[in-house]
Write a protein that holds these residues in place. Sequence first.
Motif, PDB file in Angstrom:
ATOM      1  N   ALA A   5      61.900  16.820  12.064  1.00 29.55           N
ATOM      2  CA  ALA A   5      63.330  16.691  12.375  1.00 29.55           C
ATOM      3  C   ALA A   5      63.588  16.559  13.875  1.00 29.55           C
ATOM      4  O   ALA A   5      64.723  16.757  14.324  1.00 29.55           O
ATOM      5  CB  ALA A   5      64.079  17.899  11.824  1.00 29.55           C
ATOM      6  N   ALA A   6      62.543  16.215  14.629  1.00 33.08           N
ATOM      7  CA  ALA A   6      62.672  16.191  16.094  1.00 33.08           C
ATOM      8  C   ALA A   6      63.890  15.396  16.549  1.00 33.08           C
ATOM      9  O   ALA A   6      64.204  14.332  16.004  1.00 33.08           O
ATOM     10  CB  ALA A   6      61.410  15.602  16.718  1.00 33.08           C
ATOM     11  N   ASN A   7      64.589  15.955  17.565  1.00 35.76           N
ATOM     12  CA  ASN A   7      65.724  15.282  18.208  1.00 35.76           C
ATOM     13  C   ASN A   7      66.878  14.923  17.280  1.00 35.76           C
ATOM     14  O   ASN A   7      67.578  13.946  17.496  1.00 35.76           O
ATOM     15  CB  ASN A   7      65.245  14.027  18.950  1.00 35.76           C
ATOM     16  CG  ASN A   7      64.141  14.362  19.922  1.00 35.76           C
ATOM     17  OD1 ASN A   7      64.231  15.347  20.648  1.00 35.76           O
ATOM     18  ND2 ASN A   7      63.076  13.571  19.914  1.00 35.76           N
ATOM     19  N   THR A   8      67.066  15.715  16.228  1.00 33.65           N
ATOM     20  CA  THR A   8      68.243  15.515  15.374  1.00 33.65           C
ATOM     21  C   THR A   8      69.301  16.574  15.685  1.00 33.65           C
ATOM     22  O   THR A   8      70.326  16.627  15.016  1.00 33.65           O
ATOM     23  CB  THR A   8      67.869  15.625  13.886  1.00 33.65           C
ATOM     24  OG1 THR A   8      67.227  16.887  13.660  1.00 33.65           O
ATOM     25  CG2 THR A   8      66.929  14.495  13.473  1.00 33.65           C
ATOM     26  N   GLY A   9      69.029  17.430  16.672  1.00 31.62           N
ATOM     27  CA  GLY A   9      69.996  18.479  17.027  1.00 31.62           C
ATOM     28  C   GLY A   9      70.298  19.410  15.876  1.00 31.62           C
ATOM     29  O   GLY A   9      71.420  19.879  15.716  1.00 31.62           O
ATOM     30  N   SER A  10      69.287  19.661  15.062  1.00 27.41           N
ATOM     31  CA  SER A  10      69.498  20.545  13.909  1.00 27.41           C
ATOM     32  C   SER A  10      69.435  22.002  14.331  1.00 27.41           C
ATOM     33  O   SER A  10      68.996  22.329  15.433  1.00 27.41           O
ATOM     34  CB  SER A  10      68.421  20.278  12.858  1.00 27.41           C
ATOM     35  OG  SER A  10      68.477  18.938  12.432  1.00 27.41           O
ATOM     36  N   ILE A  11      69.887  22.858  13.418  1.00 26.33           N
ATOM     37  CA  ILE A  11      69.732  24.298  13.610  1.00 26.33           C
ATOM     38  C   ILE A  11      68.559  24.707  12.732  1.00 26.33           C
ATOM     39  O   ILE A  11      68.543  24.383  11.545  1.00 26.33           O
ATOM     40  CB  ILE A  11      70.999  25.051  13.173  1.00 26.33           C
ATOM     41  CG1 ILE A  11      72.200  24.611  14.014  1.00 26.33           C
ATOM     42  CG2 ILE A  11      70.794  26.546  13.267  1.00 26.33           C
ATOM     43  CD1 ILE A  11      73.540  25.190  13.529  1.00 26.33           C
ATOM     44  N   THR A  19      62.305  24.619  21.150  1.00 25.47           N
ATOM     45  CA  THR A  19      62.334  24.029  22.489  1.00 25.47           C
ATOM     46  C   THR A  19      61.672  22.650  22.474  1.00 25.47           C
ATOM     47  O   THR A  19      62.221  21.677  23.000  1.00 25.47           O
ATOM     48  CB  THR A  19      61.600  24.941  23.498  1.00 25.47           C
ATOM     49  OG1 THR A  19      62.156  26.245  23.417  1.00 25.47           O
ATOM     50  CG2 THR A  19      61.743  24.422  24.909  1.00 25.47           C
ATOM     51  N   ALA A  20      60.506  22.591  21.850  1.00 23.40           N
ATOM     52  CA  ALA A  20      59.735  21.342  21.875  1.00 23.40           C
ATOM     53  C   ALA A  20      60.476  20.192  21.191  1.00 23.40           C
ATOM     54  O   ALA A  20      60.398  19.052  21.645  1.00 23.40           O
ATOM     55  CB  ALA A  20      58.381  21.564  21.199  1.00 23.40           C
ATOM     56  N   TYR A  21      61.201  20.481  20.108  1.00 25.90           N
ATOM     57  CA  TYR A  21      61.805  19.396  19.335  1.00 25.90           C
ATOM     58  C   TYR A  21      63.336  19.360  19.418  1.00 25.90           C
ATOM     59  O   TYR A  21      63.994  18.676  18.634  1.00 25.90           O
ATOM     60  CB  TYR A  21      61.333  19.463  17.872  1.00 25.90           C
ATOM     61  CG  TYR A  21      59.819  19.392  17.775  1.00 25.90           C
ATOM     62  CD1 TYR A  21      59.137  18.241  18.180  1.00 25.90           C
ATOM     63  CD2 TYR A  21      59.078  20.478  17.323  1.00 25.90           C
ATOM     64  CE1 TYR A  21      57.745  18.174  18.125  1.00 25.90           C
ATOM     65  CE2 TYR A  21      57.686  20.416  17.263  1.00 25.90           C
ATOM     66  CZ  TYR A  21      57.030  19.267  17.667  1.00 25.90           C
ATOM     67  OH  TYR A  21      55.663  19.187  17.621  1.00 25.90           O
ATOM     68  N   GLY A  22      63.896  20.123  20.348  1.00 30.57           N
ATOM     69  CA  GLY A  22      65.327  20.022  20.626  1.00 30.57           C
ATOM     70  C   GLY A  22      66.248  20.560  19.541  1.00 30.57           C
ATOM     71  O   GLY A  22      67.282  19.961  19.242  1.00 30.57           O
ATOM     72  N   HIS A  23      65.884  21.698  18.966  1.00 36.05           N
ATOM     73  CA  HIS A  23      66.744  22.301  17.943  1.00 36.05           C
ATOM     74  C   HIS A  23      67.436  23.564  18.450  1.00 36.05           C
ATOM     75  O   HIS A  23      67.014  24.167  19.424  1.00 36.05           O
ATOM     76  CB  HIS A  23      65.911  22.665  16.703  1.00 36.05           C
ATOM     77  CG  HIS A  23      65.249  21.499  16.060  1.00 36.05           C
ATOM     78  ND1 HIS A  23      65.945  20.407  15.600  1.00 36.05           N
ATOM     79  CD2 HIS A  23      63.939  21.237  15.817  1.00 36.05           C
ATOM     80  CE1 HIS A  23      65.100  19.526  15.086  1.00 36.05           C
ATOM     81  NE2 HIS A  23      63.867  19.996  15.217  1.00 36.05           N
ATOM     82  N   VAL A  34      62.628  17.430   4.085  1.00 37.04           N
ATOM     83  CA  VAL A  34      63.493  17.410   5.270  1.00 37.04           C
ATOM     84  C   VAL A  34      63.721  15.967   5.725  1.00 37.04           C
ATOM     85  O   VAL A  34      64.854  15.557   6.017  1.00 37.04           O
ATOM     86  CB  VAL A  34      62.876  18.260   6.413  1.00 37.04           C
ATOM     87  CG1 VAL A  34      63.623  18.039   7.723  1.00 37.04           C
ATOM     88  CG2 VAL A  34      62.884  19.734   6.029  1.00 37.04           C
ATOM     89  N   GLN A  35      62.652  15.214   5.757  1.00 36.25           N
ATOM     90  CA  GLN A  35      62.742  13.815   6.185  1.00 36.25           C
ATOM     91  C   GLN A  35      63.685  13.024   5.268  1.00 36.25           C
ATOM     92  O   GLN A  35      64.536  12.263   5.741  1.00 36.25           O
ATOM     93  CB  GLN A  35      61.350  13.197   6.143  1.00 36.25           C
ATOM     94  CG  GLN A  35      61.219  11.937   6.954  1.00 36.25           C
ATOM     95  CD  GLN A  35      59.742  11.650   7.264  1.00 36.25           C
ATOM     96  OE1 GLN A  35      58.864  12.024   6.486  1.00 36.25           O
ATOM     97  NE2 GLN A  35      59.492  11.012   8.381  1.00 36.25           N
ATOM     98  N   ALA A  36      63.533  13.237   3.966  1.00 38.42           N
ATOM     99  CA  ALA A  36      64.353  12.497   3.007  1.00 38.42           C
ATOM    100  C   ALA A  36      65.830  12.877   3.124  1.00 38.42           C
ATOM    101  O   ALA A  36      66.716  12.013   3.067  1.00 38.42           O
ATOM    102  CB  ALA A  36      63.844  12.761   1.589  1.00 38.42           C
ATOM    103  N   VAL A  37      66.093  14.166   3.312  1.00 41.49           N
ATOM    104  CA  VAL A  37      67.493  14.612   3.416  1.00 41.49           C
ATOM    105  C   VAL A  37      68.104  14.087   4.732  1.00 41.49           C
ATOM    106  O   VAL A  37      69.251  13.627   4.751  1.00 41.49           O
ATOM    107  CB  VAL A  37      67.595  16.152   3.310  1.00 41.49           C
ATOM    108  CG1 VAL A  37      69.008  16.625   3.645  1.00 41.49           C
ATOM    109  CG2 VAL A  37      67.205  16.611   1.918  1.00 41.49           C
TER     110      VAL A  37
END
Lengths: 316, 261
Positions: free
Chosen positions: A148-154, A171-175, A115-118
């Motif tokens: 993926a925190a705070n990347t606005g991912s789904i 909720t915690a990581y903004g997804h 996930v980090q790499a992508v």
Amino acid sequence: MAFTVPKEVYNGKINQVEVGRDQHKLILGGEEVLPFLSFEGKAVSTVPLALEVHDVNPGDWAPSLTAVYGSAMNDPVQWARMCQDEFKADMICLRLSGTHPDNGDRSAEEAGKVVQAVLAAVKVPLIILGSNHAEKDAAVIKHVAEVAANTGSIIGKAQEKNYKTFAAVATAYGHKLVALSDLDINLSKQLNILLTQSGFDGKNIIIDAMSSTLGYGLEYTYSVMERIRLSALQQNDAMMQMPMICDVGEVTWKIKEAKASEEDQPAWGPAKPRGVLWETLTALSFLMAGGNLVVFRHPEALGMVRKTVAELATAA
Amino acid sequence: MLAIGERINVRTKLFSEAFKARNFEPIRDMAIRQVKGGANMLDINIGPARKDGPELMSWLVENIQKVVDVPLCLDTSNAEAIEAGLAVHKGKAMINSTSADPDRLALLMPLAAKYNAMIIGLTLATGGLPRDANERCALAAEIMAAGAEHGVPMEDIYLDPIMVPINGQQEQVKEILEAIKLFREMNDPPMNSVIGLSNVSNSAPEAMRSLINHTFLTMAITVGLSAAIVDTLDPAIIQAVKTTSVILNQSLYCHSYLETC
């Protein structure tokens, strides 16, 4: 006497959900009328279209698909870049299918590295999905959502069995969260209520009514989606006003009509246009039923749907 | 169905004192409790309010709308107080009420038109209570005619058949159900109706009131009632409203349907 176009009046509207980060944000939903009826009010003019990328090479994809992606399928970073740069996908749907206990059982940490790499390699918003194994997904998503925190991912897919974990980490990581129910409108509403009661903001939910492909239950999905939209717009049901995702590629490319070669099925004609059209028609049907986001496997299907959506959006 | 909370009422000592002293605290608490309970509109009954009606109503409307996000039903016989409330109200208010008396209609229908408000029309003339469903319809026709004359859209008129206690006027209660049904047939789209529900159980034993109230409400919704002034703090009332809505396929069933609006 002059003809007056009869117009429906709707009581509700669909939530508008913003996904992604920095300059590459996208909007899902926000419509106030049934799909493409722009003469009645605010209709969707664009629908984000995503391409699927897997953490491990799926191994069993149809030749029509492997011919497109080739060796990139061995490297999720290269594969994702190809989808973004070459095929102009609006989003990347990263499936962590290698975490499934029957498909390698990769750890949450290994999935997190992918996930980090992508995320580092592409700018478009991500849909990060588990392997559809409710228990394992809950374990994997805790770590992956943090990466993926705070990347606005789904992220997804939350189901009745694991929704509490998904709600907490989203909720915690903004997804945003995909809420999947088994092809049943009452269960879909119930899951949305459970999620909101657990403290999750309903404005961050994306409904997955469970897609099925043409010839294999498409009409059931269509009907559930259509009724979800009618409840949202006509009955102003807040628990049904979320945008809907259509997971079309996965269900289409596993059926024989999409996969079989022309040698095996000469009467069905060439394999590639057959599979691509199957995926295109399934996706378009769901857009007519109110879909707001489509996940594809074949870039040509994505291209045809994009063109059709543009035509429908400007027709009125 | 529109559930209008009945609790903020001058006939309750707590509120008559709070109105007089301009003490907002008990009013705020009751407004919030009723909306949490399921009210989608609040009735604000200040009675005849002969002395300072306009000031009181505008004070109430401004302050209540700061704490709850629902429209208000302005309940007083003082037309000046109603206008003062309408002038500061945000969104679509409801006027409670006019009767079929020509003087009242001439006074209140223009206010409904001017402020784009809904208005309750009591099927009541100067001669006293109507005797059956037909008399209620005759009075409804007069109210509708006055509405049309002053430019009030038919869908903004809520016809009230006048609720009476089952203890004492039992035979009237079923006439009220009949009237609700007939009101719908007086216009296309059907006319809206409203009742002051708790009246049906007035003077019945306290332990019976909730049962009588929610049973009558369920029956009235079945024949087409569109709004009711009710005790939204009684869970049985809101449960009946939500369940009838599901049964009539007006909202979508799921196991937790009681827990959402």
